[in-house]
Structure formats: C-alpha cells, structure tokens
Design an enzyme around this catalytic site. Structure first.
Site, PDB file in Angstrom:
ATOM      1  CE1 TYR A 169      -4.028   2.074   0.719  1.00  0.00           C
ATOM      2  CE2 TYR A 169      -2.666   3.125   2.401  1.00  0.00           C
ATOM      3  CZ  TYR A 169      -3.819   3.101   1.636  1.00  0.00           C
ATOM      4  OH  TYR A 169      -4.754   4.102   1.770  1.00  0.00           O
ATOM      5  CE  LYS A 173      -3.664   5.077  -1.459  1.00  0.00           C
ATOM      6  NZ  LYS A 173      -4.659   5.517  -2.466  1.00  0.00           N
TER       7      LYS A 173
HETATM    8  P1  NAI Z   1     -13.549   3.152   1.212  1.00  0.00           P
HETATM    9  O1  NAI Z   1     -13.174   1.732   1.395  1.00  0.00           O
HETATM   10  O2  NAI Z   1     -14.656   3.726   2.014  1.00  0.00           O
HETATM   11  O3  NAI Z   1     -13.879   3.452  -0.325  1.00  0.00           O
HETATM   12  C1  NAI Z   1     -13.135   2.916  -1.378  1.00  0.00           C
HETATM   13  C2  NAI Z   1     -14.093   2.604  -2.515  1.00  0.00           C
HETATM   14  O4  NAI Z   1     -13.327   2.141  -3.647  1.00  0.00           O
HETATM   15  C3  NAI Z   1     -15.068   1.484  -2.175  1.00  0.00           C
HETATM   16  O5  NAI Z   1     -16.401   1.919  -2.387  1.00  0.00           O
HETATM   17  C4  NAI Z   1     -14.686   0.333  -3.107  1.00  0.00           C
HETATM   18  O6  NAI Z   1     -15.781  -0.448  -3.535  1.00  0.00           O
HETATM   19  C5  NAI Z   1     -14.038   1.076  -4.263  1.00  0.00           C
HETATM   20  N1  NAI Z   1     -13.103   0.255  -5.012  1.00  0.00           N
HETATM   21  C6  NAI Z   1     -12.135  -0.559  -4.520  1.00  0.00           C
HETATM   22  N2  NAI Z   1     -11.481  -1.166  -5.513  1.00  0.00           N
HETATM   23  C7  NAI Z   1     -12.024  -0.715  -6.673  1.00  0.00           C
HETATM   24  C8  NAI Z   1     -11.747  -0.964  -8.049  1.00  0.00           C
HETATM   25  N3  NAI Z   1     -10.780  -1.811  -8.431  1.00  0.00           N
HETATM   26  N4  NAI Z   1     -12.484  -0.314  -8.982  1.00  0.00           N
HETATM   27  C9  NAI Z   1     -13.470   0.548  -8.617  1.00  0.00           C
HETATM   28  N5  NAI Z   1     -13.781   0.800  -7.324  1.00  0.00           N
HETATM   29  C10 NAI Z   1     -13.062   0.182  -6.365  1.00  0.00           C
HETATM   30  O7  NAI Z   1     -12.207   3.971   1.463  1.00  0.00           O
HETATM   31  P2  NAI Z   1     -11.914   5.534   1.606  1.00  0.00           P
HETATM   32  O8  NAI Z   1     -11.349   5.769   2.944  1.00  0.00           O
HETATM   33  O9  NAI Z   1     -13.056   6.327   1.159  1.00  0.00           O
HETATM   34  O10 NAI Z   1     -10.688   5.655   0.577  1.00  0.00           O
HETATM   35  C11 NAI Z   1     -10.697   6.441  -0.607  1.00  0.00           C
HETATM   36  C12 NAI Z   1      -9.263   6.628  -1.055  1.00  0.00           C
HETATM   37  O11 NAI Z   1      -8.551   7.396  -0.077  1.00  0.00           O
HETATM   38  C13 NAI Z   1      -8.467   5.335  -1.234  1.00  0.00           C
HETATM   39  O12 NAI Z   1      -7.615   5.455  -2.346  1.00  0.00           O
HETATM   40  C14 NAI Z   1      -7.673   5.243   0.052  1.00  0.00           C
HETATM   41  O13 NAI Z   1      -6.517   4.461  -0.114  1.00  0.00           O
HETATM   42  C15 NAI Z   1      -7.376   6.706   0.296  1.00  0.00           C
HETATM   43  N6  NAI Z   1      -7.051   7.030   1.674  1.00  0.00           N
HETATM   44  C16 NAI Z   1      -8.028   7.101   2.630  1.00  0.00           C
HETATM   45  C17 NAI Z   1      -7.709   7.490   3.918  1.00  0.00           C
HETATM   46  C18 NAI Z   1      -8.731   7.723   4.946  1.00  0.00           C
HETATM   47  O14 NAI Z   1      -8.399   8.337   5.964  1.00  0.00           O
HETATM   48  N7  NAI Z   1      -9.966   7.289   4.763  1.00  0.00           N
HETATM   49  C19 NAI Z   1      -6.308   7.750   4.317  1.00  0.00           C
HETATM   50  C20 NAI Z   1      -5.384   7.666   3.226  1.00  0.00           C
HETATM   51  C21 NAI Z   1      -5.752   7.312   1.955  1.00  0.00           C
END
Ligand code: NAI
Length: 312
Positions: A169, A173
């Site tokens: 990861y 990133k």
């Molecule tokens: P989340 O798990 O709530 O949302 C991620 C969404 O991406 C999910 O709805 C999932 O179904 C979708 N997804 C996963 N793989 C996919 C694919 N191959 N194709 C299409 N859709 C796909 O997570 P969150 O927290 O909203 O994360 C959003 C982004 O922010 C991610 O890239 C995560 O790594 C990044 N991030 C989030 C942090 C946080 O504090 N929540 C911290 C650092 C990074």
C-alpha cells in the site's frame, strides 16, 4: 458536512468522474461536485476494504446516484474496475460527451507482513491504486488534450512514508505524486492540471482499519477532502504538480526537502568521507526545496538540461 452555501466554485456543464465513489471519500467527492452543478460519473466496483466480493450485492454506485438525483443533481453509475479505466471514461463520453475532471480515488487496503506478502497480494494492491490511476488517466488524457482542458487528482496516503505491514500500500501511494507531477509537466501545454491529495477522513477504511482508536474523538469529515478537490480542480485554478495533505480541517502543501548536503570530489570519495560529513548530510536546518528534478540535479553539479536530448 461542509456547507455548500458559501461555495462560489461552480461546475455547471463540467463532467466529473469519481472512482470508488460508492462510499467514504469518493461519495463525498461525488456529492460535492454534483451539488456545484457537475454531471458526475459515480464509479464503484462495490468491493470490500480488501478488494473482495461483498455479501450484499446491491450496487453502491446506484445508491450514490440516487442520493445525488434526490437533491436535484445529475449523475450516472458505473460499475467497472478502475483497472479497466477505458470503460469508465467511455461511459462518461457516451453519456455526457466529455470529461473535465478525473478523481482517482478508488482504493483497497489489507495488512500483510513483508515476510508473508505474496506477489499476488503485491500486484493486487498496485493493480487497484497504480494501474487503476494510470488506466483512468490514460483513457481520459486524449479527450482532455483535444478539449485543451482537464483536471486530474491522484489520491495518496500518509502511509506513503512507509508503514509496518503495508509495504504494498505504501509503495502504491508513494508512487502517486510521481505520476501526478509527470502528468502536470506533460499536461501544462494543454491546460491539464494534475495534483495529489493525501487525505485523512472517516470511512470504513478508518473505522474498520483502526480498531483501537476512539473514533468519536476524531473530526475527520470526508467532505473536507472533497472541498480541497473542488478548489484544485476548478477551471480558474492554476495549481498543478502539488501535493496536499488534508484531514480534520487541516490543509497543508507538502514538498520534497533536501538537507544542507556536502559536495565531495566525484568518483574519488570513500565511505569514510561520508561518515566524516554525516552532520552536513543530515542537516535540515536550512532545507533546499527543489521545484522539479532538473533543479535537483543542478544542485548536484550536473546540468542535465544542457546535455543532448535523449536519443540524439
Ligand atoms: P472506502 O473503502 O470507504 O472506499 C473505497 C471505494 O473504492 C469502495 O467503495 C470500493 O468499492 C471502491 N473500489 C475498490 N477497488 C475498486 C476498483 N478496483 N475499482 C473501482 N472501485 C473500487 O475507502 P476511503 O477511505 O473512502 O478511501 C478512498 C481513497 O482514499 C483510497 O484510495 C484510500 O486508499 C485513500 N485514503 C483514505 C484514507 C482515509 O483516511 N480514509 C487515508 C489515506 C488514503
């Protein structure tokens, strides 16, 4: 949730693609852009945090589209994996005839000690984050070039510094600014801006990924991330090649810092010379902040810009 009433950053007639918009930060992006007049392509494959199948096979993208439509906005759902970015962009083109903004947000996470990490796990992580962002940007690029307009966001993470059990990861990133900044350089003649967001926000990734944290004490609204994206992606914005940290109401710009450093005689110094100068090599009292790789190499004494072009 952030109050859109004082927001003059309108997106009327703009088409915004948000990947992974079925929940968490992506949902916040989709709602915020729609609220400001954008036509939004709500992409989500609908997978678990780890990227596996969900028991509930109702489509999360549909729920967000319904939410947007209920408040008078315009959106369509897309269920493709970001690894097939061309399908997502094709849908934007078929439905709305253009793509102005691409928010690469989809993500998965699962811990794996490096000693046990398999190549398949490594590839799965890079596949979603790195290949997915590449493929979506690659599909959007020619349309943005023709329109002489485009805005791209890559989503990194504080974990880009490296973290235990998250080598895959972290590596994915940490690659985001490199990709975003390269597109910023190549996109400049076409009015295509590209920036990286480093978010912290409440989502299932945090609530299920940090079991020991008292979440009630954390004020980390995903809407904050969306407002930063809207500021960066607006047609009046000149920001490109930036890395922005955002979370809990805090926003800061990040950049690479170099220490004082030391100039030794090229090709003629030893490990002992390095040891003798380690205080200067470690000295960050007056950091140097290169704007780009050319500025960085100039400081080493190499003027790569004035060397013959590659291949000549
Ligand atoms: P989340 O798990 O709530 O949302 C991620 C969404 O991406 C999910 O709805 C999932 O179904 C979708 N997804 C996963 N793989 C996919 C694919 N191959 N194709 C299409 N859709 C796909 O997570 P969150 O927290 O909203 O994360 C959003 C982004 O922010 C991610 O890239 C995560 O790594 C990044 N991030 C989030 C942090 C946080 O504090 N929540 C911290 C650092 C990074």
């Amino acid at each position: 949730m952030n109050d859109p009433k004082n927001n003059s950053f309108r997106y009327d007639d703009r088409v915004v693609v948000v990947t992974g918009a079925g929940g968490g930060i992506g949902r916040a992006h989709a709602l915020a852009f729609a609220c400001q007049g954008a036509k939004v392509v709500v992409n989500d494959l609908g997978v678990s945090i780890e990227g596996g199948e969900l028991d509930d096979n109702s489509r999360s993208a549909d729920r967000i589209v319904a939410e947007i439509k209920k408040s008078g906005g315009e959106a369509i759902a897309n269920y493709s994996a970001v690894e097939s970015g061309h399908e997502i962009v094709e849908q934007a083109m078929d439905s709305y005839g253009r793509i102005d903004v691409l928010i690469n947000n989809a993500g998965i996470v699962f811990p794996a000690p490096f000693s046990d990490m398999t190549f398949e796990q490594w590839r799965k992580m890079l596949g979603v984050h790195l290949d997915g962002s590449f493929n979506c940007a690659k599909a959007a690029w020619p349309h943005m070039q023709v329109n002489r307009y485009g805005r791209i966001i890559m989503t990194a993470s504080p974990v880009m510094y490296g973290a235990e059990y998250l080598a895959h990861y972290s590596a994915a990133k940490a690659a985001m600014p490199g990709l975003a900044n390269s597109l910023a350089a190549e996109g400049a003649p076409f009015n295509i801006n590209s920036n990286t967001i480093v978010p912290t926000a409440m989502s299932r990734m945090i609530s299920q990924g940090l079991p020991t944290t008292d979440l009630s004490k954390l004020s980390i609204d995903p809407g904050d991330i969306a407002q930063l994206a809207m500021w960066l992606c607006h047609e009046d914005s000149n920001e490109s090649g930036g890395i922005y940290e955002v979370g809990g109401g805090f926003i800061a710009k990040m950049r690479y810092a170099h220490s004082k450093g030391v100039k030794l005689k090229a090709g003629a110094f030893s490990a002992q010379d390095i040891e003798d100068k380690k205080d200067d090599i470690d000295n960050f009292e007056a950091p140097f902040y290169p704007e780009d790789s050319a500025e960085m190499t100039r400081r080493t004494g190499l003027d790569l810009e004035n060397l013959a072009a590659f291949g000549e």
